[in-house]
Design a protein around this motif. Structure first.
Motif, PDB file in Angstrom:
ATOM      1  N   ASP A   7       0.775  -1.314   0.033  1.00 22.55           N
ATOM      2  CA  ASP A   7       0.096  -0.094   0.286  1.00 22.55           C
ATOM      3  C   ASP A   7       0.986   1.163  -0.096  1.00 22.55           C
ATOM      4  O   ASP A   7       0.157   2.202  -0.712  1.00 22.55           O
ATOM      5  CB  ASP A   7      -1.186  -0.195   1.040  1.00 22.55           C
ATOM      6  CG  ASP A   7      -2.039  -0.993   0.934  1.00 22.55           C
ATOM      7  OD1 ASP A   7      -2.213  -1.499   0.242  1.00 22.55           O
ATOM      8  OD2 ASP A   7      -2.590  -1.351   1.853  1.00 22.55           O
ATOM      9  N   ASN A   8       2.171   1.086   0.861  1.00 22.20           N
ATOM     10  CA  ASN A   8       2.743   2.615   0.931  1.00 22.20           C
ATOM     11  C   ASN A   8       3.776   2.872  -0.660  1.00 22.20           C
ATOM     12  O   ASN A   8       4.509   3.587  -0.688  1.00 22.20           O
ATOM     13  CB  ASN A   8       3.348   2.771   2.053  1.00 22.20           C
ATOM     14  CG  ASN A   8       2.077   2.312   3.244  1.00 22.20           C
ATOM     15  OD1 ASN A   8       1.670   3.035   3.270  1.00 22.20           O
ATOM     16  ND2 ASN A   8       2.837   1.222   4.057  1.00 22.20           N
ATOM     17  N   ALA A   9       4.076   1.885  -1.851  1.00 21.93           N
ATOM     18  CA  ALA A   9       5.066   2.072  -1.878  1.00 21.93           C
ATOM     19  C   ALA A   9       5.067   3.648  -3.062  1.00 21.93           C
ATOM     20  O   ALA A   9       3.608   3.772  -3.435  1.00 21.93           O
ATOM     21  CB  ALA A   9       4.780   1.013  -3.705  1.00 21.93           C
ATOM     22  N   THR A  10       5.860   4.198  -3.197  1.00 25.62           N
ATOM     23  CA  THR A  10       5.612   5.625  -4.274  1.00 25.62           C
ATOM     24  C   THR A  10       5.925   4.742  -5.695  1.00 25.62           C
ATOM     25  O   THR A  10       5.742   3.348  -6.200  1.00 25.62           O
ATOM     26  CB  THR A  10       7.210   5.415  -4.214  1.00 25.62           C
ATOM     27  OG1 THR A  10       8.269   4.636  -5.014  1.00 25.62           O
ATOM     28  CG2 THR A  10       7.980   6.561  -3.004  1.00 25.62           C
ATOM     29  N   PRO A  11       4.948   5.399  -6.769  1.00 24.98           N
ATOM     30  CA  PRO A  11       4.932   5.135  -8.200  1.00 24.98           C
ATOM     31  C   PRO A  11       6.174   4.805  -8.580  1.00 24.98           C
ATOM     32  O   PRO A  11       6.581   3.523  -9.306  1.00 24.98           O
ATOM     33  CB  PRO A  11       4.879   6.401  -8.675  1.00 24.98           C
ATOM     34  CG  PRO A  11       3.805   7.051  -7.329  1.00 24.98           C
ATOM     35  CD  PRO A  11       4.447   6.631  -5.829  1.00 24.98           C
ATOM     36  N   GLU A  12       7.869   5.231  -8.341  1.00 29.28           N
ATOM     37  CA  GLU A  12       8.701   4.847  -8.497  1.00 29.28           C
ATOM     38  C   GLU A  12       9.070   3.659  -8.520  1.00 29.28           C
ATOM     39  O   GLU A  12       9.177   2.690  -9.064  1.00 29.28           O
ATOM     40  CB  GLU A  12       9.963   6.015  -8.340  1.00 29.28           C
ATOM     41  CG  GLU A  12       9.911   7.134  -8.558  1.00 29.28           C
ATOM     42  CD  GLU A  12       8.850   8.115  -8.218  1.00 29.28           C
ATOM     43  OE1 GLU A  12       8.432   7.308  -6.828  1.00 29.28           O
ATOM     44  OE2 GLU A  12       8.249   8.627  -8.475  1.00 29.28           O
ATOM     45  N   ALA A  13       8.511   2.833  -6.736  1.00 26.37           N
ATOM     46  CA  ALA A  13       9.482   1.836  -6.958  1.00 26.37           C
ATOM     47  C   ALA A  13       8.285   1.079  -7.981  1.00 26.37           C
ATOM     48  O   ALA A  13       8.756  -0.332  -8.699  1.00 26.37           O
ATOM     49  CB  ALA A  13       8.600   1.750  -5.308  1.00 26.37           C
TER      50      ALA A  13
END
Lengths: 316, 541
Positions: A43-49
């Motif tokens: 849920d907490n992933a960044t768009p980059e990740a």
């Protein structure tokens, strides 16, 4: 020799079928909702990740490129690794095959051993008590869904009578007795509809041939009735019965998924359900290919068996 | 005096669920001695087959013997333990049937089917080689060619005649005293029929067996019977020594049956030379190709170039045995099949390659009457509806078509009020009349009758033949009359065309073909027709 040639040709002819199956599965998975990358990243992933994971898995490529790359690797015997667990797909499938094969084989065995004689007896004593009971039972067999049958068995034989375990699987290495003991309820559940199907088809096809001229000839020869039925009538009625057994095996795949879920068996059905939930593309694709291959193989066996039952059907 | 092989006294057979209803067989008496052939003759529904099944103990569940006695070599069969009767079947009495194509089990080798008889009736187990020797010897005795190959074949690999020989071999394997033969030659070609009849006759002499022979054909009776029982609707009309019954039948019905056998008297009708050809067939060929998906192609030349013309008002007989190409020719002419080569000029117009739309228009000029009147009519449609269907398809208003159909039904000898009845309410002969009326609705120029009288009882056959002749006279129809029976063709046709192996062997006016057949095959066909000499000799007395 001719038979081998035929088998070779038939297997070659299945290649386009398997490619089509693979392609359809591939596309359906990707156009349906749900994204494995999003699930994997959390849920907490960044768009980059997320983009990074996507690129690592090759899922940022156009669909056609993905398919060709996957197909190329499959041709080289590499089914890929699970997105979720990182385990090679081939090993995953290997680990899950035994329970599925056990349940399927036992189910077909039980269905044939019970279904065919039941149908034969019903046809022989047409309108009798067994025929009527069989008719009621086959209707029930078709009408009641597999999962309902499963829960009825669990309630009656397991929870009330305490005869069999509610769920679970013990491999063959854990002892033949315990292995069979755990398989009993799944097999009873799954075979319910197949006994109905096979009994009904056996009854109908036997009734159809019982009025044939060669059956009359067999009686005129003074053969005992059981010889007339088993040697003369049943072999002539075999082709439709074998067909339905073949179709049964094919449909079994669907039933296995449900049954394995109910009884918590670690088989291919469970693997499929779990992979679908997790959008584990490589696993789902591989399982579909395996099921497709099995289906094609069974069809080939059925076709070959026709010739064994009926000399008028030539293999060429 | 030695015990007769079979003695039937006062046999009554009726329906099980209707004990007081009319019996199917009422009071049959018959005694067959060793070395004797007794024929039961009758039309469909006469109870002749029911009688034979009563002897074998193989009556369908719905029927049961009500009275009388059946003794095999003095031993009573009626009321005996079924298991005991079963043991007699195949060992002391045996039966052969009409359809050799279906009477053998298709999935077992001939050897297996013959060996079974020994397996269940043999007193001591036999070694495989002794069993094979017995089977081979019996097949040889039935004049089966290449018995070794036949023994290891499946039924579908044998011809009809061979299968019937195998059936007889199976029946006689354990040298029973009684052989029951239920129309054993009806489904065979005439030349094969002659051979099988000859075989049965010689077996009776050599093996001294008694034969109960069921037939509808007095021609066959004349050839083989020692004594005759004539049955009609379950009752014995007349019985006695064959020579006496044939020569001086006492009952009108017997006389009718004898007279109904086509004697092959040439039709005297001379077609007008001036009549215009309605059909001109030029070198029509038909090659059936079978290509499996992977295998090599196999081809069959069903028609190897047939040419003929058919004039207005002419009846042309096409005669040949199964596989001669006669039906293929008919299907090509009516364009139910597309010939691979050649021309078919229908009133000057080539329809051999016509497309669907053109064919639809041409089809009204050529109509078909098929062999089996039981299967040619839609069982769920009132016959009148079946009949107007064609006309309505061609745009005729329903009311007009209705009136026309009523008129046609009367023309073929049916009452107009049957319009709303269903096909099952009619007998075979009536149904064939309805089928003929159906063919006439579109006012065709040409009627193709493909074995149209073959499935009918002889008396009915004679009536339908008369109807065809009558229709030709009244409507000026041209007819292509296809049959395997040269005698029937001779009675009706102006000209006869004999076919064999897809080729036209000989064509000519009927009288000429009959008196001076040019081709050996035509002569063989005439010679094979059962009972010809005796019946013709009787007719001229």
């Amino acid at each position: 020799m001719q038979v081998l040639l035929l088998i070779g040709r038939r297997i070659a002819a299945t290649v386009p079928v398997l490619i089509a199956v693979a392609l359809i599965a591939f596309v359906l998975l990707r156009i349906s909702s749900g994204d494995p990358v999003a699930q994997l990243a959390g849920d907490n992933a960044t768009p980059e990740a997320i983009a990074a994971i996507r690129a690592r898995l090759g899922l940022d490529q156009p669909m056609i490129i993905q398919f060709l790359q996957w197909g190329w690797r499959v041709l080289h015997g590499d089914l890929g690794t699970s997105i979720v667990s990182g385990t090679p797909v081939l090993r995953l499938i290997g680990q899950h095959t035994a329970p599925t094969i056990a349940v399927s084989l036992m189910t077909m065995l039980v269905s044939v051993v019970i279904g065919v004689p039941l149908g034969v007896y019903a046809a022989w004593r047409r309108g009798g008590i067994v025929d009527q009971l069989t008719s009621v039972m086959t209707t029930a067999g078709f009408a009641v869904p597999t999962f309902a049958v499963g829960y009825v068995w669990i309630y009656l034989l397991s929870m009330q009578a305490g005869l069999f375990p509610v769920q679970g699987y013990v491999p063959l290495s854990g002892g033949v007795g315990r292995f069979l003991w755990h398989l009993t309820l799944p097999v009873l559940t799954l075979s319910f509809v197949y006994i109905a199907l096979i009994a009904r088809v056996s009854r109908t096809s036997l009734l159809e041939v019982m009025s044939d001229d060669y059956v009359r000839t067999a009686r005129a020869k003074g053969l005992p009735e059981r010889t007339v039925i088993f040697r003369h009538a049943l072999r002539n009625a075999a082709v439709p019965i074998v067909s339905i057994i073949g179709i049964g095996v094919a449909l079994l795949i669907g039933g296995v998924v449900i049954t394995e879920s109910i009884f918590n068996l670690p088989g291919l059905g469970r693997l499929t359900v779990d992979s679908v939930m997790a959008r584990d593309y490589p696993v789902i694709q591989a399982v579909i290919i395996v099921f497709g291959g099995v289906y094609v193989l069974i069809n080939l066996l059925i076709d070959l068996s026709y010739a064994a039952f009926d000399p008028r059907i030539s293999l060429s | 005096m030695t015990e007769p092989v079979l003695t039937i006294k006062g046999l009554v057979v009726g329906r099980r669920d209707d004990p007081s209803g009319d019996p199917i067989v009422r009071g049959l008496d018959l005694t067959i001695g060793a070395g004797e052939i007794a024929c039961i003759v009758g039309e469909s529904g006469s109870g002749k087959s029911v009688t034979s099944f009563s002897v074998m103990g193989l009556l369908p569940d719905a029927l049961t013997p009500r009275a009388g006695s059946i003794r095999l070599l003095g031993e009573e069969l009626l009321g005996t333990d079924p298991e005991k009767v079963r043991k007699l079947r195949g060992s002391r009495m045996a039966m052969i049937f009409q359809e050799p194509m279906t009477a053998l089990n298709p999935v077992m080798t001939i050897r297996a089917q013959l060996a079974e008889v020994i397996e269940f009736h043999g007193e001591t187990p036999m070694s495989r080689s002794a069993l094979d020797a017995l089977i081979l010897a019996t097949l040889e005795d039935m004049l089966v060619r290449d018995p070794k190959r036949v023994m290891n074949s499946y039924p579908h690999q044998l011809s009809g005649g061979q299968r019937q020989r195998v059936m007889i071999a199976m029946a006689l394997l354990l040298s029973p005293s009684l052989l029951i033969a239920d129309e054993p030659t009806t489904a065979l070609d005439v030349t094969t029929q002659k051979q099988i009849l000859g075989l049965i006759k010689s077996l009776v002499e050599r093996r001294n067996i008694g034969v109960l022979f069921i037939t509808h054909d007095f021609g066959v009776v004349a050839d083989i019977a020692d004594q005759v029982v004539v049955m009609q609707r379950g009752e014995v009309v007349e019985s006695g020594p064959a020579a006496k019954v044939l020569q001086s039948p006492e009952k009108a019905y017997t006389r009718l049956l004898i007279d109904s056998v086509p004697k092959g008297h040439a039709s005297t009708n001379v077609p007008s030379e001036l009549a215009a050809p309605v059909l001109d067939v030029r070198d029509v060929q038909m090659v059936y190709g079978r290509r499996s998906l992977f295998g090599a192609a196999t081809t069959t030349h069903a028609l190897k170039g047939a040419s003929f013309t058919l004039n207005q008002g002419e009846i042309l007989g096409v005669v040949g045995e199964s596989g001669s190409g006669k039906s293929t020719l008919a299907r090509c002419v009516a364009r139910l099949a597309t010939p691979t080569a050649g021309q078919i000029l229908l009133m000057g117009r080539d329809i051999s390659t016509a497309g669907q739309e053109e064919l639809r228009l041409q089809r009204r000029y050529i109509q078909f009457v098929f062999q089996d009147p039981y299967r040619s009519l839609n069982p769920r449609l009132p016959v009148g509806r079946s009949l107007i269907e064609g006309a309505v398809n061609f745009g005729v208003p329903a009311e007009v078509a209705r009136d026309k159909v009523r008129a046609l039904l009367e023309l073929v000898g049916m009452d107009a009020y049957i319009f709303d009845r269903l096909p099952h309410e009619f007998s075979g002969g009536q149904r064939q009349r309805i089928c003929i009326a159906r063919a006439l609705v579109s006012e065709p120029q040409i009627l193709i009758a493909d074995e149209s009288v073959s499935a009918l009882d002889v008396t009915v056959q004679a009536q339908v033949l008369k109807l065809f002749a009558d229709l030709r006279a009244r409507l000026g129809l041209a007819m292509l009359f296809i049959t395997h029976d040269l005698r029937v063709a001779a009675e009706l046709c102006d000209r006869i065309m004999v076919m064999r192996h897809g080729e036209i062997v000989e064509t000519g006016p009927t009288a000429e073909i009959m008196q001076h057949p040019q081709h050996d095959y035509t002569r063989a066909l005439f010679a094979a027709a059962p009972g010809q000499e005796r019946l013709r000799a009787l007719a001229t007395v």
